[in-house]
Design a protein around this motif. Structure first.
Motif, PDB file in Angstrom:
ATOM      1  N   ALA A 208       0.991  -1.276   0.004  1.00  0.00           N
ATOM      2  CA  ALA A 208      -0.047  -0.159  -0.067  1.00  0.00           C
ATOM      3  C   ALA A 208       0.992   1.235   0.058  1.00  0.00           C
ATOM      4  N   PRO A 209       0.329   2.427  -0.855  1.00  0.00           N
ATOM      5  CA  PRO A 209       1.316   3.478  -0.646  1.00  0.00           C
ATOM      6  C   PRO A 209       1.435   4.038   0.564  1.00  0.00           C
ATOM      7  N   PRO A 210       2.597   4.626   0.959  1.00  0.00           N
ATOM      8  CA  PRO A 210       2.976   5.253   2.049  1.00  0.00           C
ATOM      9  C   PRO A 210       2.201   6.612   2.503  1.00  0.00           C
ATOM     10  N   PRO A 211       2.354   6.967   3.906  1.00  0.00           N
ATOM     11  CA  PRO A 211       1.640   8.226   4.069  1.00  0.00           C
ATOM     12  C   PRO A 211       2.636   9.309   3.584  1.00  0.00           C
ATOM     13  N   GLY A 212       1.922  10.477   3.462  1.00  0.00           N
ATOM     14  CA  GLY A 212       2.748  11.411   2.587  1.00  0.00           C
ATOM     15  C   GLY A 212       4.122  11.858   3.311  1.00  0.00           C
ATOM     16  N   PRO A 213       4.666  12.428   2.721  1.00  0.00           N
ATOM     17  CA  PRO A 213       6.267  12.770   3.221  1.00  0.00           C
ATOM     18  C   PRO A 213       6.233  13.749   4.462  1.00  0.00           C
ATOM     19  N   LEU A 214       7.244  13.632   5.348  1.00  0.00           N
ATOM     20  CA  LEU A 214       7.300  14.796   6.362  1.00  0.00           C
ATOM     21  C   LEU A 214       8.208  15.705   5.952  1.00  0.00           C
TER      22      LEU A 214
ATOM     23  N   VAL B 147      19.581  21.413  -2.557  1.00  0.00           N
ATOM     24  CA  VAL B 147      18.159  20.978  -2.688  1.00  0.00           C
ATOM     25  C   VAL B 147      17.353  21.840  -1.568  1.00  0.00           C
ATOM     26  N   ALA B 148      16.337  22.477  -1.616  1.00  0.00           N
ATOM     27  CA  ALA B 148      15.644  23.203  -0.640  1.00  0.00           C
ATOM     28  C   ALA B 148      14.638  21.943  -0.076  1.00  0.00           C
ATOM     29  N   CYS B 149      14.490  21.939   1.183  1.00  0.00           N
ATOM     30  CA  CYS B 149      13.865  21.069   1.977  1.00  0.00           C
ATOM     31  C   CYS B 149      12.681  21.592   2.912  1.00  0.00           C
ATOM     32  N   VAL B 150      11.485  21.372   2.714  1.00  0.00           N
ATOM     33  CA  VAL B 150      10.287  22.036   3.468  1.00  0.00           C
ATOM     34  C   VAL B 150       9.810  21.085   4.517  1.00  0.00           C
ATOM     35  N   PRO B 151      10.031  21.459   5.721  1.00  0.00           N
ATOM     36  CA  PRO B 151       9.229  20.374   6.816  1.00  0.00           C
ATOM     37  C   PRO B 151       7.621  20.697   6.617  1.00  0.00           C
ATOM     38  N   GLU B 152       7.086  19.216   6.805  1.00  0.00           N
ATOM     39  CA  GLU B 152       5.681  19.222   6.563  1.00  0.00           C
ATOM     40  C   GLU B 152       4.989  19.041   7.866  1.00  0.00           C
ATOM     41  N   ALA B 153       5.644  18.529   8.959  1.00  0.00           N
ATOM     42  CA  ALA B 153       5.137  17.890  10.153  1.00  0.00           C
ATOM     43  C   ALA B 153       5.105  19.224  11.104  1.00  0.00           C
ATOM     44  N   PRO B 154       4.165  19.250  12.157  1.00  0.00           N
ATOM     45  CA  PRO B 154       4.219  20.252  13.048  1.00  0.00           C
ATOM     46  C   PRO B 154       5.509  20.677  13.896  1.00  0.00           C
ATOM     47  N   VAL B 155       6.174  19.374  14.030  1.00  0.00           N
ATOM     48  CA  VAL B 155       7.348  19.529  14.948  1.00  0.00           C
ATOM     49  C   VAL B 155       8.388  19.394  13.820  1.00  0.00           C
ATOM     50  N   ARG B 156       9.662  19.943  14.026  1.00  0.00           N
ATOM     51  CA  ARG B 156      10.777  19.765  13.255  1.00  0.00           C
ATOM     52  C   ARG B 156      12.146  19.465  14.036  1.00  0.00           C
ATOM     53  N   ILE B 157      12.808  18.611  13.604  1.00  0.00           N
ATOM     54  CA  ILE B 157      14.093  18.245  14.238  1.00  0.00           C
ATOM     55  C   ILE B 157      15.245  18.650  13.301  1.00  0.00           C
ATOM     56  N   TYR B 158      16.150  19.588  13.966  1.00  0.00           N
ATOM     57  CA  TYR B 158      17.206  20.058  12.791  1.00  0.00           C
ATOM     58  C   TYR B 158      18.462  19.354  13.509  1.00  0.00           C
ATOM     59  N   LEU B 159      19.207  18.740  12.454  1.00  0.00           N
ATOM     60  CA  LEU B 159      20.469  18.111  12.926  1.00  0.00           C
ATOM     61  C   LEU B 159      21.426  19.012  12.301  1.00  0.00           C
ATOM     62  N   GLN B 160      22.173  19.736  13.185  1.00  0.00           N
ATOM     63  CA  GLN B 160      22.993  20.897  12.865  1.00  0.00           C
ATOM     64  C   GLN B 160      24.380  20.768  12.785  1.00  0.00           C
ATOM     65  N   ASP B 161      24.989  21.124  11.477  1.00  0.00           N
ATOM     66  CA  ASP B 161      26.303  20.863  11.390  1.00  0.00           C
ATOM     67  C   ASP B 161      27.088  22.043  12.217  1.00  0.00           C
ATOM     68  N   ARG B 162      28.361  21.993  12.290  1.00  0.00           N
ATOM     69  CA  ARG B 162      28.956  23.180  12.749  1.00  0.00           C
ATOM     70  C   ARG B 162      28.812  24.508  12.239  1.00  0.00           C
ATOM     71  N   LEU B 163      28.535  25.538  13.060  1.00  0.00           N
ATOM     72  CA  LEU B 163      28.278  26.923  12.730  1.00  0.00           C
ATOM     73  C   LEU B 163      29.371  27.560  13.346  1.00  0.00           C
ATOM     74  N   PRO B 164      29.720  28.534  12.676  1.00  0.00           N
ATOM     75  CA  PRO B 164      30.745  29.637  13.482  1.00  0.00           C
ATOM     76  C   PRO B 164      30.031  30.107  14.729  1.00  0.00           C
ATOM     77  N   GLN B 165      31.126  30.243  15.860  1.00  0.00           N
ATOM     78  CA  GLN B 165      30.726  30.518  16.991  1.00  0.00           C
ATOM     79  C   GLN B 165      29.860  31.988  16.936  1.00  0.00           C
TER      80      GLN B 165
END
Lengths: 254, 332
Positions: A208-214, B147-165
């Motif tokens: 079955a197709p997966p839920p929408g991407p996050l 590539v541009a990534c857009v979060p779709e869920a109400p909660v977001r987790i950022y795995l952050q690489d080194r940034l200048p201090q």
């Protein structure tokens, strides 16, 4: 016990991938098995050889039917059976993990495999997310980026890299783990293994197709790495340039 | 309690990694980055740390907010499975909208577990945007494409690489609050997997956190060649990295490898010595600022991506470079 190994294909990094109409153009690249997945397959096959009666099933999910070569390679390396999972859309790690989870549950309806081996990450997107998500979806314990895997009497001793050192873990089945470089040296396959692979079962599974991407990926753009290199004539001159860079007033390299 | 993601206010939760009771530098830097970015009086910033801490371990943290501390001895070395259970519970209780994790070895393993446990959108490897903007841009396909990534869920987790201090100080420190793990972890629960020990093998700052990296490749000729790079790195206060060939030859451990089957790094200064600059190596350099190449081959592709370069045998150039820099730079 059953062992599952999840693999995928990635573009061979000899040539850069270009962008056509705002999306990565994969029409001209040649594809190879994801390098990390080779370690996963190798470890699964070594376990099977040590513990007879532990058949290895290789899984790949694909929306384009591009995973067959990798599955054949896994079979040639010693996997017993391969399952190609077809899906209309695989936009993010969450969707890929959902499909893998569904495929593993469908293939093993009575009891899940005791061990699921994955590569640490795919070398194209490098998210390193599918193995952990898959473990959560299957309700199995998880160990990421493993560099040593020792099994005896159901007790597992694992090692992995951490900043400046090595971390030792103790785990038990059922477990999902992801393979880091250094775990083993994947075997080479010859004509004989490749011929044998073609006689092993390779099924196609529709789930079955997966839920929408996050996470939605949009607007890919090519990166120009080209920089104008200023050549120093002597180490002394280079030292001067380095000092400027270190002291922070020569830092526009972007 | 604030609404999750509503009315534009963010509730940040920073994962604070510790080893031997001391906070990881990467986590402290990231905490200050988030404090710097958060809107005072509107956004909330909180932290979470598991395991016993040394006295004063939280003192490096400045800014308002709360650090939730689960001080149990059995969390001294926690696996990603355990941490993600605790963090998921805390994030739900505190109506967190954005979880920020430094991209260390442990952070990289934790983030996807937590994403699965919370149903959050996981954004990793961002070279632009990240938790500071709604859209995150990240390199894919060996860094050939952004590539541009857009979060779709109400909660977001950022795995952050080194940034200048960022310089973020003041008189305010976050308040430490005990986090009760009892509802989430049975007293006699056997951890699977359980972290038994950590053995130290190197004292250098990890390359993913280093501001200056001196990396060597096949052109170094052998493990002895890397002694020169160690010297140069010590002078500059940097760390030593390696190309795939150098690691495959057994000259350096895999933890030092930069590129497609190694680490992605984001130093301010990257010196590539005896590295030709294959695409799989450049895959780890998308976020490097100034790149300097030393190579005997004037046609090596590495010069095409470098800001400064010198054509010459590394084993001849490096000693002279070290001598000159040694005279000018104070010993670090």
């Amino acid at each position: 016990m059953n062992i599952a190994v999840c693999i995928c294909e990635v573009p061979d990094p000899v040539l850069p991938v270009t962008v056509t109409d705002g999306t990565p153009d994969l029409s001209r690249v040649s594809r190879i098995m994801n390098p990390y997945d080779e370690y996963a397959v190798e470890e699964a096959v070594r376990l099977k050889e040590r513990f007879p009666g532990s058949p290895v099933t290789a899984f790949t999910v694909t929306s384009s039917g591009s995973g067959r070569e990798a599955l054949l390679k896994a079979l040639a390396m010693g996997a017993d059976r391969a399952v190609e999972v077809l899906s209309a859309s695989l936009a993010d790690s969450f969707q890929i993990a959902s499909m893998l989870s569904a495929a593993i549950r469908t293939t093993f309806p009575d009891a899940l495999p005791q061990l699921v081996c994955c590569g640490r990450e795919s070398s194209d997107y490098r998210s390193a997310a599918v193995p952990a998500m898959l473990a959560g979806m299957l309700g199995m314990a998880y160990a990421g980026a493993v560099t040593a895997f020792r099994a005896s009497d159901g007790v597992l001793e694992l090692e992995r890299e951490t900043e400046g050192g090595v971390e030792c873990l103790e785990a038990c089945y059922p477990l999902v783990f992801s393979a880091e470089k250094g775990l083993n040296t994947p075997r080479k396959t010859g004509i004989r293994q490749v011929m044998e692979a073609r006689r092993k079962p390779l099924e196609t599974l529709h789930v079955a197709p997966p839920p929408g991407p996050l996470v939605r990926f949009c607007s890919a753009e090519p990166v120009t790495r080209k920089r104008v290199c200023r050549f120093a004539a002597s180490p002394e001159e280079l030292a001067g340039l380095l000092l400027r860079a270190v002291q922070g007033d020569a830092g526009e390299g972007g | 309690m604030q609404e999750r993601g509503g009315n534009g206010m963010a509730a940040y939760l920073v994962f604070l990694e510790q080893r031997d009771g001391i906070l990881a530098e990467a986590s402290v830097n990231l905490w200050h980055r988030v404090q710097h970015h958060a809107v005072p009086g509107a956004d909330r910033v909180s932290g979470f740390v598991a395991g016993p801490l040394r006295p004063g371990a939280l003192e490096p943290l400045f800014g308002a907010g709360v650090v939730h501390h689960a001080a149990e001895e059995r969390l001294a070395r926690s696996s990603e499975t355990t941490l993600s259970r605790l963090l998921a519970a805390l994030a739900a209780r505190e109506a967190i909208t954005d979880i920020v994790i430094a991209s260390t070895s442990a952070g990289k393993r934790l983030a996807p577990c937590l994403a699965q446990a919370t149903g959050a959108s996981l954004l990793s490897g961002c070279v632009a945007g990240g938790f500071q903007e709604p859209v995150c841009r990240r390199p894919i396909h060996c860094g050939s494409i952004l590539v541009a990534c857009v979060p779709e869920a109400p909660v977001r987790i950022y795995l952050q690489d080194r940034l200048p201090q960022v310089l973020f100080t003041g008189t305010e420190h976050p308040r430490s609050v005990a986090f009760d793990i009892v509802p989430h972890l049975d007293a006699d629960e056997k951890m699977n997997p359980a972290v038994r020990s950590i053995t130290e093998i190197s004292r250098q700052r990890d390359i993913s956190e280093a501001g200056i990296i001196v990396a060597g490749g096949r052109g170094m000729g052998g493990p002895e060649g890397f002694l020169l790079l160690e010297k140069l790195a010590a002078l500059l206060g940097g760390s030593v990295g390696a190309s795939r060939s150098a690691v495959d030859e057994g000259w350096r451990p895999h933890g030092d490898q930069i590129g497609q089957t190694g680490k992605s790094v984001s130093p301010d200064l990257y010196i590539a010595a005896g590295i030709s600059g294959a695409l799989q190596h450049l895959a780890g350099l998308s976020a490097a600022r100034t790149i300097v190449a030393i190579n005997a081959d004037p046609d090596a592709p590495v010069f095409g991506v470098a800001d400064y370069g010198i054509v010459g045998d590394v084993l001849a150039v490096l000693p002279r470079l070290i001598d000159v820099l040694g005279d000018v730079l104070p010993k670090k």
